[in-house]
Design a protein around this motif. Structure first.
Motif, PDB file in Angstrom:
ATOM      1  N   ALA A 163     106.761  60.111 -74.642  1.00 39.37           N
ATOM      2  CA  ALA A 163     106.197  60.919 -75.651  1.00 39.37           C
ATOM      3  C   ALA A 163     105.027  61.730 -75.207  1.00 39.37           C
ATOM      4  N   TYR A 164     104.280  61.477 -73.990  1.00 33.79           N
ATOM      5  CA  TYR A 164     103.670  62.630 -73.603  1.00 33.79           C
ATOM      6  C   TYR A 164     104.131  63.764 -73.241  1.00 33.79           C
ATOM      7  N   LEU A 165     105.401  63.559 -72.824  1.00 34.19           N
ATOM      8  CA  LEU A 165     105.960  64.897 -72.473  1.00 34.19           C
ATOM      9  C   LEU A 165     106.743  65.798 -73.605  1.00 34.19           C
ATOM     10  N   MET A 166     106.994  64.948 -74.727  1.00 28.71           N
ATOM     11  CA  MET A 166     107.183  65.558 -76.121  1.00 28.71           C
ATOM     12  C   MET A 166     106.323  66.245 -76.630  1.00 28.71           C
ATOM     13  N   LEU A 167     104.862  65.541 -76.470  1.00 26.75           N
ATOM     14  CA  LEU A 167     103.497  66.233 -77.143  1.00 26.75           C
ATOM     15  C   LEU A 167     103.137  67.547 -76.293  1.00 26.75           C
ATOM     16  N   ARG A 168     103.416  67.424 -74.803  1.00 29.85           N
ATOM     17  CA  ARG A 168     103.393  68.884 -74.093  1.00 29.85           C
ATOM     18  C   ARG A 168     104.273  69.781 -74.511  1.00 29.85           C
ATOM     19  N   GLU A 169     105.403  69.533 -74.643  1.00 30.03           N
ATOM     20  CA  GLU A 169     106.485  70.633 -75.305  1.00 30.03           C
ATOM     21  C   GLU A 169     106.053  71.214 -76.548  1.00 30.03           C
ATOM     22  N   LYS A 170     105.562  70.305 -77.498  1.00 33.34           N
ATOM     23  CA  LYS A 170     105.085  70.896 -78.809  1.00 33.34           C
ATOM     24  C   LYS A 170     103.826  71.401 -78.692  1.00 33.34           C
TER      25      LYS A 170
ATOM     26  N   VAL B 236      94.581  56.979 -81.633  1.00 32.10           N
ATOM     27  CA  VAL B 236      95.128  56.049 -80.729  1.00 32.10           C
ATOM     28  C   VAL B 236      96.728  55.738 -80.940  1.00 32.10           C
ATOM     29  N   MET B 237      97.253  56.255 -79.920  1.00 25.53           N
ATOM     30  CA  MET B 237      99.095  55.850 -80.176  1.00 25.53           C
ATOM     31  C   MET B 237      99.751  55.006 -79.271  1.00 25.53           C
ATOM     32  N   ARG B 238     100.941  54.650 -79.698  1.00 23.98           N
ATOM     33  CA  ARG B 238     101.912  53.753 -78.934  1.00 23.98           C
ATOM     34  C   ARG B 238     102.951  54.594 -78.528  1.00 23.98           C
ATOM     35  N   ASP B 239     103.352  54.391 -77.245  1.00 31.07           N
ATOM     36  CA  ASP B 239     104.650  54.981 -76.822  1.00 31.07           C
ATOM     37  C   ASP B 239     105.489  53.977 -76.253  1.00 31.07           C
ATOM     38  N   LEU B 240     106.578  53.392 -77.239  1.00 23.98           N
ATOM     39  CA  LEU B 240     107.298  52.322 -76.994  1.00 23.98           C
ATOM     40  C   LEU B 240     108.349  52.550 -76.077  1.00 23.98           C
ATOM     41  N   THR B 241     108.614  53.824 -75.447  1.00 23.14           N
ATOM     42  CA  THR B 241     109.944  54.154 -74.519  1.00 23.14           C
ATOM     43  C   THR B 241     109.684  53.148 -73.194  1.00 23.14           C
ATOM     44  N   ARG B 242     110.810  53.133 -72.358  1.00 23.26           N
ATOM     45  CA  ARG B 242     110.896  52.230 -71.300  1.00 23.26           C
ATOM     46  C   ARG B 242     109.933  52.852 -70.318  1.00 23.26           C
ATOM     47  N   PRO B 243     109.569  52.109 -69.330  1.00 21.86           N
ATOM     48  CA  PRO B 243     108.864  52.714 -68.217  1.00 21.86           C
ATOM     49  C   PRO B 243     109.704  53.831 -67.555  1.00 21.86           C
ATOM     50  N   ASN B 244     111.160  53.617 -67.361  1.00 25.18           N
ATOM     51  CA  ASN B 244     111.948  54.652 -66.837  1.00 25.18           C
ATOM     52  C   ASN B 244     112.635  55.779 -67.794  1.00 25.18           C
ATOM     53  N   ALA B 245     112.016  55.951 -68.740  1.00 25.45           N
ATOM     54  CA  ALA B 245     112.716  56.788 -69.755  1.00 25.45           C
ATOM     55  C   ALA B 245     112.465  58.307 -69.085  1.00 25.45           C
ATOM     56  N   LYS B 246     113.576  59.088 -69.473  1.00 22.71           N
ATOM     57  CA  LYS B 246     113.540  60.345 -69.019  1.00 22.71           C
ATOM     58  C   LYS B 246     112.629  61.295 -69.805  1.00 22.71           C
ATOM     59  N   HIS B 247     112.305  61.120 -71.161  1.00 24.12           N
ATOM     60  CA  HIS B 247     111.507  61.887 -71.928  1.00 24.12           C
ATOM     61  C   HIS B 247     110.383  60.862 -72.803  1.00 24.12           C
TER      62      HIS B 247
ATOM     63  N   VAL C  38     110.421  60.253 -84.569  1.00 30.52           N
ATOM     64  CA  VAL C  38     110.595  59.476 -83.151  1.00 30.52           C
ATOM     65  C   VAL C  38     110.224  57.933 -83.431  1.00 30.52           C
ATOM     66  N   PRO C  39     110.992  57.172 -83.304  1.00 31.19           N
ATOM     67  CA  PRO C  39     110.875  55.709 -83.635  1.00 31.19           C
ATOM     68  C   PRO C  39     109.899  54.878 -82.543  1.00 31.19           C
ATOM     69  N   THR C  40     109.874  55.470 -81.449  1.00 29.48           N
ATOM     70  CA  THR C  40     109.074  54.859 -80.318  1.00 29.48           C
ATOM     71  C   THR C  40     107.800  55.319 -80.247  1.00 29.48           C
TER      72      THR C  40
END
Length: 177
Positions: A23-30, A10-21, A77-79
């Motif tokens: 965490a789930y997109l980063m994971l998809r790319e990887k 269970v993870m946290r993604d602390l990016t803003r709601p309007n972030a361009k990238h 990735v700090p967020t």
């Protein structure tokens, strides 16, 4: 806990709601397997209203891999962070593989799942225990949710203390317990 055992973290993604990238997109790319509950929302982008699929909870993410794969991403990735169990020293939260697979299968079987936080699930929502016989959700057991005035029957599927969802089910596949 073994660093080489794949499990659902269970993870946290602390990016803003309007972030361009996020965490789930980063994971998809990887190419890392993940699950985040998604809902459809109308958003205004450059003055135009658009229907977009966005995470139900911005900071909730489930990742299936080993600690040795996830730890470098958390460092980089700090967020992107682990969620830790309460009253422990940095023990990451995990979900049993069977529970997570059932939850994902149930949510993906429905065109319009509805998500609930644990505190939103009231005892009167869990009034009738059912088992699904046949169909996509064959073998599932859970609570039948009925909403006054609605002809749709819904099954409550839960990840204890994290998240709950209701999915539409066909009445002919319901067996009362």
């Amino acid at each position: 806990m073994d660093n080489q055992t794949k499990q659902w973290f269970v993870m946290r993604d602390l990016t803003r709601p309007n972030a361009k990238h996020p965490a789930y997109l980063m994971l998809r790319e990887k190419g890392i397997r993940y699950f985040t509950p998604m809902i459809w929302k109308i958003q205004v982008c450059k003055g135009k209203r658009q229907r977009r699929e966005v995470p139900y909870m911005q900071d909730l993410l489930f990742v299936y891999d080993t600690r040795s794969v996830i730890d470098p991403l958390v460092e980089e990735v700090p967020t992107f962070q682990y969620r830790f169990l309460r009253h422990t020293y940095r023990v990451p939260m995990t979900v049993r593989e069977k529970d997570m697979e059932q939850f994902i299968r149930a949510v993906e079987s429905s065109a319009s799942p509805q998500y609930y936080l644990p505190e939103e699930v009231t005892p009167d929502m869990r009034n009738r225990k059912i088992r699904m016989i046949g169909g996509q959700l064959d073998g599932y057991e859970g609570s039948l949710i009925t909403v006054r005035g609605s002809k749709v029957k819904r099954l409550l599927v839960e990840l204890p203390s994290l998240l709950a969802a209701t999915v539409e089910v066909e009445p002919e596949f319901i067996q009362l317990l």
